[in-house]
Structures are given as structure tokens and as C-alpha cells.
Enzyme design. Structure first.
Site, PDB file in Angstrom:
ATOM      1  N   LYS A  21       1.377  21.185 -11.864  1.00  0.00           N
ATOM      2  CA  LYS A  21       2.204  22.037 -12.733  1.00  0.00           C
ATOM      3  C   LYS A  21       3.080  22.977 -11.891  1.00  0.00           C
ATOM      4  O   LYS A  21       2.899  23.093 -10.673  1.00  0.00           O
ATOM      5  CB  LYS A  21       1.280  22.833 -13.662  1.00  0.00           C
ATOM      6  CG  LYS A  21       0.456  21.941 -14.609  1.00  0.00           C
ATOM      7  CD  LYS A  21      -0.335  22.779 -15.606  1.00  0.00           C
ATOM      8  CE  LYS A  21      -1.198  21.899 -16.500  1.00  0.00           C
ATOM      9  NZ  LYS A  21      -1.871  22.680 -17.576  1.00  0.00           N
ATOM     10  N   TYR A  61       3.233  16.488 -24.268  1.00  0.00           N
ATOM     11  CA  TYR A  61       2.103  17.251 -24.817  1.00  0.00           C
ATOM     12  C   TYR A  61       2.004  17.106 -26.339  1.00  0.00           C
ATOM     13  O   TYR A  61       1.447  17.986 -26.998  1.00  0.00           O
ATOM     14  CB  TYR A  61       2.273  18.727 -24.457  1.00  0.00           C
ATOM     15  CG  TYR A  61       1.711  19.127 -23.107  1.00  0.00           C
ATOM     16  CD1 TYR A  61       0.435  18.742 -22.695  1.00  0.00           C
ATOM     17  CD2 TYR A  61       2.434  19.952 -22.247  1.00  0.00           C
ATOM     18  CE1 TYR A  61      -0.091  19.141 -21.467  1.00  0.00           C
ATOM     19  CE2 TYR A  61       1.915  20.359 -21.014  1.00  0.00           C
ATOM     20  CZ  TYR A  61       0.645  19.945 -20.646  1.00  0.00           C
ATOM     21  OH  TYR A  61       0.122  20.358 -19.440  1.00  0.00           O
ATOM     22  N   PHE A  69      -1.060  27.401 -29.045  1.00  0.00           N
ATOM     23  CA  PHE A  69      -0.548  27.630 -27.692  1.00  0.00           C
ATOM     24  C   PHE A  69       0.531  26.628 -27.284  1.00  0.00           C
ATOM     25  O   PHE A  69       0.964  26.609 -26.134  1.00  0.00           O
ATOM     26  CB  PHE A  69      -1.697  27.611 -26.669  1.00  0.00           C
ATOM     27  CG  PHE A  69      -2.527  26.338 -26.666  1.00  0.00           C
ATOM     28  CD1 PHE A  69      -2.145  25.232 -25.906  1.00  0.00           C
ATOM     29  CD2 PHE A  69      -3.688  26.246 -27.414  1.00  0.00           C
ATOM     30  CE1 PHE A  69      -2.888  24.067 -25.897  1.00  0.00           C
ATOM     31  CE2 PHE A  69      -4.448  25.081 -27.409  1.00  0.00           C
ATOM     32  CZ  PHE A  69      -4.042  23.987 -26.644  1.00  0.00           C
ATOM     33  N   ARG A  97     -10.746  13.797 -13.506  1.00  0.00           N
ATOM     34  CA  ARG A  97     -10.966  15.030 -14.287  1.00  0.00           C
ATOM     35  C   ARG A  97     -12.129  15.858 -13.737  1.00  0.00           C
ATOM     36  O   ARG A  97     -12.088  17.076 -13.756  1.00  0.00           O
ATOM     37  CB  ARG A  97     -11.137  14.710 -15.776  1.00  0.00           C
ATOM     38  CG  ARG A  97      -9.769  14.441 -16.407  1.00  0.00           C
ATOM     39  CD  ARG A  97      -9.856  14.174 -17.875  1.00  0.00           C
ATOM     40  NE  ARG A  97     -10.285  15.301 -18.665  1.00  0.00           N
ATOM     41  CZ  ARG A  97      -9.480  16.239 -19.159  1.00  0.00           C
ATOM     42  NH1 ARG A  97      -8.181  16.211 -18.896  1.00  0.00           N
ATOM     43  NH2 ARG A  97      -9.969  17.192 -19.914  1.00  0.00           N
ATOM     44  N   THR A 103     -10.811  23.490 -17.754  1.00  0.00           N
ATOM     45  CA  THR A 103      -9.472  23.964 -18.140  1.00  0.00           C
ATOM     46  C   THR A 103      -9.282  25.447 -17.821  1.00  0.00           C
ATOM     47  O   THR A 103      -8.222  25.854 -17.362  1.00  0.00           O
ATOM     48  CB  THR A 103      -9.251  23.715 -19.648  1.00  0.00           C
ATOM     49  OG1 THR A 103      -9.526  22.343 -19.924  1.00  0.00           O
ATOM     50  CG2 THR A 103      -7.826  24.023 -20.068  1.00  0.00           C
ATOM     51  N   ARG A 114      -9.160  23.358  -9.626  1.00  0.00           N
ATOM     52  CA  ARG A 114      -8.974  24.642 -10.324  1.00  0.00           C
ATOM     53  C   ARG A 114      -9.989  25.676  -9.833  1.00  0.00           C
ATOM     54  O   ARG A 114      -9.672  26.860  -9.726  1.00  0.00           O
ATOM     55  CB  ARG A 114      -9.090  24.441 -11.839  1.00  0.00           C
ATOM     56  CG  ARG A 114      -7.897  23.668 -12.414  1.00  0.00           C
ATOM     57  CD  ARG A 114      -8.164  23.295 -13.855  1.00  0.00           C
ATOM     58  NE  ARG A 114      -7.042  22.606 -14.477  1.00  0.00           N
ATOM     59  CZ  ARG A 114      -7.160  21.834 -15.548  1.00  0.00           C
ATOM     60  NH1 ARG A 114      -8.341  21.637 -16.110  1.00  0.00           N
ATOM     61  NH2 ARG A 114      -6.090  21.239 -16.063  1.00  0.00           N
ATOM     62  N   ASN A 124      -2.886  26.471 -14.841  1.00  0.00           N
ATOM     63  CA  ASN A 124      -4.126  25.994 -14.211  1.00  0.00           C
ATOM     64  C   ASN A 124      -3.874  24.840 -13.232  1.00  0.00           C
ATOM     65  O   ASN A 124      -4.702  23.952 -13.058  1.00  0.00           O
ATOM     66  CB  ASN A 124      -5.169  25.631 -15.284  1.00  0.00           C
ATOM     67  CG  ASN A 124      -4.681  24.553 -16.234  1.00  0.00           C
ATOM     68  OD1 ASN A 124      -3.564  24.050 -16.093  1.00  0.00           O
ATOM     69  ND2 ASN A 124      -5.502  24.193 -17.184  1.00  0.00           N
ATOM     70  N   HIS A 127      -2.518  18.955 -14.434  1.00  0.00           N
ATOM     71  CA  HIS A 127      -2.901  18.233 -15.644  1.00  0.00           C
ATOM     72  C   HIS A 127      -3.415  16.861 -15.224  1.00  0.00           C
ATOM     73  O   HIS A 127      -2.882  16.265 -14.287  1.00  0.00           O
ATOM     74  CB  HIS A 127      -1.678  18.073 -16.561  1.00  0.00           C
ATOM     75  CG  HIS A 127      -1.952  17.179 -17.724  1.00  0.00           C
ATOM     76  ND1 HIS A 127      -2.538  17.636 -18.887  1.00  0.00           N
ATOM     77  CD2 HIS A 127      -1.772  15.843 -17.877  1.00  0.00           C
ATOM     78  CE1 HIS A 127      -2.686  16.601 -19.711  1.00  0.00           C
ATOM     79  NE2 HIS A 127      -2.230  15.507 -19.123  1.00  0.00           N
ATOM     80  N   GLU A 138       1.291   9.483 -21.700  1.00  0.00           N
ATOM     81  CA  GLU A 138       1.824  10.478 -20.748  1.00  0.00           C
ATOM     82  C   GLU A 138       2.658   9.807 -19.656  1.00  0.00           C
ATOM     83  O   GLU A 138       3.665  10.353 -19.220  1.00  0.00           O
ATOM     84  CB  GLU A 138       0.662  11.271 -20.134  1.00  0.00           C
ATOM     85  CG  GLU A 138       0.008  12.186 -21.155  1.00  0.00           C
ATOM     86  CD  GLU A 138      -1.336  12.734 -20.693  1.00  0.00           C
ATOM     87  OE1 GLU A 138      -1.732  12.496 -19.531  1.00  0.00           O
ATOM     88  OE2 GLU A 138      -1.999  13.399 -21.506  1.00  0.00           O
TER      89      GLU A 138
HETATM   90  P1  CMP Z   1      -3.909  20.651 -19.670  1.00  0.00           P
HETATM   91  O1  CMP Z   1      -5.004  19.859 -19.045  1.00  0.00           O
HETATM   92  O2  CMP Z   1      -2.543  20.507 -19.108  1.00  0.00           O
HETATM   93  O3  CMP Z   1      -3.840  20.311 -21.238  1.00  0.00           O
HETATM   94  C1  CMP Z   1      -3.308  21.219 -22.166  1.00  0.00           C
HETATM   95  C2  CMP Z   1      -3.113  22.577 -21.589  1.00  0.00           C
HETATM   96  O4  CMP Z   1      -2.954  23.630 -22.504  1.00  0.00           O
HETATM   97  C3  CMP Z   1      -4.310  22.979 -20.768  1.00  0.00           C
HETATM   98  O5  CMP Z   1      -4.338  22.207 -19.585  1.00  0.00           O
HETATM   99  C4  CMP Z   1      -4.053  24.482 -20.569  1.00  0.00           C
HETATM  100  O6  CMP Z   1      -3.278  24.726 -19.414  1.00  0.00           O
HETATM  101  C5  CMP Z   1      -3.179  24.838 -21.765  1.00  0.00           C
HETATM  102  N1  CMP Z   1      -3.736  25.831 -22.661  1.00  0.00           N
HETATM  103  C6  CMP Z   1      -3.213  27.041 -22.880  1.00  0.00           C
HETATM  104  N2  CMP Z   1      -3.896  27.707 -23.784  1.00  0.00           N
HETATM  105  C7  CMP Z   1      -4.900  26.919 -24.177  1.00  0.00           C
HETATM  106  C8  CMP Z   1      -5.958  27.054 -25.105  1.00  0.00           C
HETATM  107  N3  CMP Z   1      -6.153  28.172 -25.837  1.00  0.00           N
HETATM  108  N4  CMP Z   1      -6.800  26.004 -25.250  1.00  0.00           N
HETATM  109  C9  CMP Z   1      -6.628  24.880 -24.518  1.00  0.00           C
HETATM  110  N5  CMP Z   1      -5.632  24.708 -23.631  1.00  0.00           N
HETATM  111  C10 CMP Z   1      -4.780  25.710 -23.464  1.00  0.00           C
END
Ligand code: CMP
Length: 148
Positions: A21, A61, A69, A97, A103, A114, A124, A127, A138
Site C-alpha cells: 500500500k 475493493y 470505512f 496471509r 489486519t 504488519r 497497514n 493487502h 483483484e
Molecule cells: P485489507 O487487507 O487491504 O482489506 C481491507 C482493508 O480495509 C483492510 O486491509 C484495512 O486496511 C482497511 N480497514 C479500515 N478500516 C477497517 C475496519 N474498520 N475493518 C476492517 N478493515 C478496515
């Protein structure tokens, strides 16, 4: 059947997508992150660096489009260049993963990407596709429909 033969059958080689990211690119962690997957044994099948447009990010997404969010997520992923790579190896979706970590970066285990490099949530660092179906969606959104 020996244990080795059984393992071969139960953990097929598959592909997954990682996207470093904008925070990971800004912090110059692309090499560190890709290197971890290479050292683990994954093959790099395709790579691309780009800044996602808003429609591209919304498509990438789309599974989250009803989430509160979503706007923040799209705003962040389009805020700068990102680096995507298709990785191939045994049980790639789940294994990658595990290497990425939880996350919520502040909760991610030490030894994960992370866990070792951040404290963010939206920011974070990386992805990774969470299923074969997500990977297929994706990859098309990231690389364009005509590829692979
Ligand atoms: P990612 O694995 O890219 O998939 C969706 C992303 O949403 C996740 O990582 C987080 O960076 C982001 N995100 C932001 N806020 C939230 C939330 N409240 N719950 C889950 N994902 C969130």
C-alpha cells in the site's frame, strides 16, 4: 500413503496477489516485503507499480463497498503509488496471509510483516487476497482484464 505424499496432495501450488500500500511504498519497504516472500520460496509471476484511480480502487475493493470505512479505504489506496505482485507457491493464499499478519497492525504477531513494521489499520502496509475468488477479482482489477 506416506505423510509426504499426503502433504503434496493437500497443499497444491496456487497463486495469490499482494499489494504494498502507499504507506509501504513511501517507507521504502517494497524490497523488504517482496524479499520475505521470495526467501520463503514463492515465485514472483507478475509485478506492477501504479497509482490507482478512484474507479479502479472501488472495483478492487468492491467487496467492501457497503462498509462504513469504504471511503477511507479508497481514499488511502489512491493516495500514492502501490506495488502489486502475483506470487505462486504451495497454499499461497493462506500462507501469504499468515506472513502478512492481522489486519490491525498493532495486534499483528511479531515475525509478520504488519507485526514487524507498523501500527496502522487503514495504513497497514500490505493487502493480500483472502481466497481464490478474491485473487481472481483483484488480479483483474489491478492488472487489467486482458492479463492472465
Ligand atoms: P485489507 O487487507 O487491504 O482489506 C481491507 C482493508 O480495509 C483492510 O486491509 C484495512 O486496511 C482497511 N480497514 C479500515 N478500516 C477497517 C475496519 N474498520 N475493518 C476492517 N478493515 C478496515
Amino acid at each position: 500413503m506416506g505423510e509426504e505424499a499426503h502433504q503434496e496432495m493437500s497443499s497444491p501450488v496456487e497463486e495469490t496477489l499482494i499489494v504494498v500500500k502507499p504507506d509501504g511504498v513511501r517507507r521504502m519497504l517494497v524490497g523488504e516485503i517482496l524479499g520475505r516472500f521470495e526467501r520463503k520460496g514463492f515465485s514472483v509471476k507478475d509485478v506492477k507499480m501504479l497509482t490507482m484511480s478512484k474507479p479502479q480502487a472501488e472495483e478492487f475493493y468492491s467487496v467492501h463497498k457497503e462498509k462504513p470505512f469504504f471511503g477511507e479505504l479508497v481514499g488511502f489506496i489512491t493516495s500514492g503509488p502501490v506495488f502489486g505482485a502475483v506470487l505462486s507457491g504451495r497454499d499461497a493464499v493462506a500462507t501469504v496471509r499468515r506472513m502478512v499478519g492481522a489486519t490491525k497492525s498493532w495486534e499483528a504477531a511479531a515475525g509478520t510483516i504488519r507485526g514487524d513494521f507498523g501500527l496502522g489499520y487503514t495504513d497497514n502496509l500490505i493487502h493480500a487476497s483472502d481466497s481464490a475468488e478474491s485473487f481472481s477479482h483483484e488480479r483483474a482489477a489491478f492488472f487489467g482484464k486482458s492479463r492472465g
